[in-house]
Design a protein around this motif. Structure first.
Motif, mmCIF file in Angstrom:
data_model
loop_
_atom_site.group_PDB
_atom_site.id
_atom_site.type_symbol
_atom_site.label_atom_id
_atom_site.label_comp_id
_atom_site.label_asym_id
_atom_site.label_seq_id
_atom_site.Cartn_x
_atom_site.Cartn_y
_atom_site.Cartn_z
ATOM 1 N N LYS A 43 -19.144 8.460 13.405
ATOM 2 C CA LYS A 43 -19.065 8.675 12.675
ATOM 3 C C LYS A 43 -20.325 8.333 11.819
ATOM 4 O O LYS A 43 -21.387 8.821 10.627
ATOM 5 N N CYS A 62 -11.814 16.945 5.036
ATOM 6 C CA CYS A 62 -11.001 16.535 6.114
ATOM 7 C C CYS A 62 -11.299 14.958 6.357
ATOM 8 O O CYS A 62 -11.694 14.943 7.373
ATOM 9 N N ASP A 83 -9.085 16.075 1.272
ATOM 10 C CA ASP A 83 -7.675 16.423 1.972
ATOM 11 C C ASP A 83 -6.679 17.068 2.120
ATOM 12 O O ASP A 83 -6.648 16.535 0.902
ATOM 13 N N ALA A 125 -9.606 22.682 2.043
ATOM 14 C CA ALA A 125 -11.128 22.238 2.821
ATOM 15 C C ALA A 125 -11.672 24.073 2.578
ATOM 16 O O ALA A 125 -12.776 24.307 3.059
ATOM 17 N N GLY A 141 -15.964 15.327 9.007
ATOM 18 C CA GLY A 141 -15.557 14.488 10.682
ATOM 19 C C GLY A 141 -14.017 14.849 11.202
ATOM 20 O O GLY A 141 -13.252 15.028 10.651
HETATM 21 C C1 LIG Z 1 -8.456 14.887 12.812
HETATM 22 S S1 LIG Z 1 -8.846 13.768 10.724
HETATM 23 C C2 LIG Z 1 -10.632 13.103 10.666
HETATM 24 C C3 LIG Z 1 -10.070 12.473 9.837
HETATM 25 C C4 LIG Z 1 -11.961 11.743 9.393
HETATM 26 N N1 LIG Z 1 -12.580 12.867 8.834
HETATM 27 C C5 LIG Z 1 -12.062 11.315 10.464
HETATM 28 O O1 LIG Z 1 -13.061 11.396 11.288
HETATM 29 O O2 LIG Z 1 -11.250 9.710 11.009
HETATM 30 C C6 LIG Z 1 -8.323 16.032 10.362
HETATM 31 C C7 LIG Z 1 -8.410 15.577 9.289
HETATM 32 O O3 LIG Z 1 -8.431 16.718 8.290
HETATM 33 C C8 LIG Z 1 -6.975 17.583 7.887
HETATM 34 N N2 LIG Z 1 -7.406 18.274 7.802
HETATM 35 C C9 LIG Z 1 -6.402 19.598 7.988
HETATM 36 N N3 LIG Z 1 -7.272 20.687 7.781
HETATM 37 C C10 LIG Z 1 -7.139 20.713 6.003
HETATM 38 C C11 LIG Z 1 -7.419 21.738 5.175
HETATM 39 N N4 LIG Z 1 -7.411 22.574 5.404
HETATM 40 N N5 LIG Z 1 -8.409 21.641 4.479
HETATM 41 C C12 LIG Z 1 -8.503 20.157 4.469
HETATM 42 N N6 LIG Z 1 -7.838 18.691 5.013
HETATM 43 C C13 LIG Z 1 -7.481 19.020 6.159
HETATM 44 C C14 LIG Z 1 -5.949 16.098 7.452
HETATM 45 O O4 LIG Z 1 -5.043 16.076 7.101
HETATM 46 C C15 LIG Z 1 -6.572 15.295 8.852
HETATM 47 O O5 LIG Z 1 -6.697 14.166 7.675
#
Ligand SMILES: C[S@@+](CC[C@H](N)C(=O)[O-])C[C@H]1O[C@@H](n2cnc3c(N)ncnc32)[C@H](O)[C@@H]1O
Length: 251
Positions: A43, A62, A83, A125, A141
């Motif tokens: 990151k 996200c 998110d 997103a 990420g």
């Molecule tokens: C694996 S986590 C990553 C969190 C952070 N970016 C990290 O790297 O630790 C994936 C994130 O994507 C979000 N997410 C999944 N689909 C999404 C969407 N269509 N729009 C916004 N967020 C989304 C989930 O809620 C989750 O918090």
């Protein structure tokens, strides 16, 4: 056997939202355990590539519990973390309140006196609530792989980036070497769900990583999509032999 948290098509978003609602409280701990803490380095690399300075505007898609958002903000960027999971955003907002972020240990001190905490907002997103050409850097990420339509996610990143804006994607990758790929997929199939079961009481949520990766074309296709969108300086940075990858491009 298919994974309870993976569904193709329209049901995808509801399942993914359910998954992250269930694991939100343990997400940061599990990230450290399953990656041996290495996700922090990766990151950091994303933030270096985003190359933001004081006064820049950054968007972290996200954003989850906010690791990348906080790091962008520490570089002085006016940062928005977006998110769709309220539960993940709750953890991010709680972290904002903690002294860990406001009075960080020296190694994590803000690089600038203009440090402002990121603002966190709920949104999809694939349908961003921002005008075209708004951000100097747009990051995501471990998010693109979770979208119902990852290409739509890239299109949105490109749309909201300013001309010259940096677009940086970090996600699980597909290692080009067949032997390494099979060792790594075995880790995702066996050890990662076991860690999920032991520390989060949920093996399926962590078995989802491999299932979603199987359906995601990973770093080479993301680079192809970036070229198709006419981004400049498109690069793939393989980490751990391609087990993780960063895609970079400039609008
Ligand atoms: C694996 S986590 C990553 C969190 C952070 N970016 C990290 O790297 O630790 C994936 C994130 O994507 C979000 N997410 C999944 N689909 C999404 C969407 N269509 N729009 C916004 N967020 C989304 C989930 O809620 C989750 O918090």
């Amino acid at each position: 056997m298919s994974n309870v948290f993976y569904a193709p098509g329209e049901q995808r978003a509801a399942k993914v939202n359910d998954l992250f609602a269930r694991i939100a409280r343990r997400y940061d701990l599990l990230n450290d355990l399953q990656s041996f803490g290495l996700h922090r380095l990766w990151k950091r690399r994303v933030v270096q590539l985003a190359n933001v300075k004081s006064g820049d505007k950054a968007l972290d898609l996200c954003c989850g519990t906010g690791d990348i958002s906080f790091a962008l903000a520490k570089c002085g960027a006016e940062t928005t973390g977006l998110d769709f999971s309220e539960k993940m955003l709750e953890v991010a907002r709680a972290r904002s309140q903690k002294s860990e972020v406001k009075n960080p240990p020296s190694a994590f001190r803000p690089l600038t006196s203009d440090f402002r905490l990121p603002s966190f907002q709920q949104g999809d997103a694939q349908q961003l609530p921002f005008p075209d050409n708004s951000f100097d850097a747009v990051t995501v990420g471990y998010g693109l792989r979770n979208l119902t339509n990852w290409e739509r996610g890239v299109d949105e990143m490109v749309r909201v980036a300013k001309p010259g804006g940096r677009i940086v994607v970090l996600d699980f990758g597909k290692p080009p070497n067949a032997l390494w790929r099979s060792i790594y997929f075995t880790h995702l199939k066996c050890s990662v769900p076991l860690i999920g079961l032991l520390f989060c009481g949920n093996s399926q949520a962590y078995a989802y990583i491999l299932e979603s990766l199987k359906h995601y074309p990973a770093q080479l296709a993301v680079a192809e999509k970036m070229r198709e969108r006419k981004l400049a300086n498109v690069r793939v940075i393989n980490l751990l032999g391609g087990a993780m990858a960063i895609n970079y491009g400039e609008k």
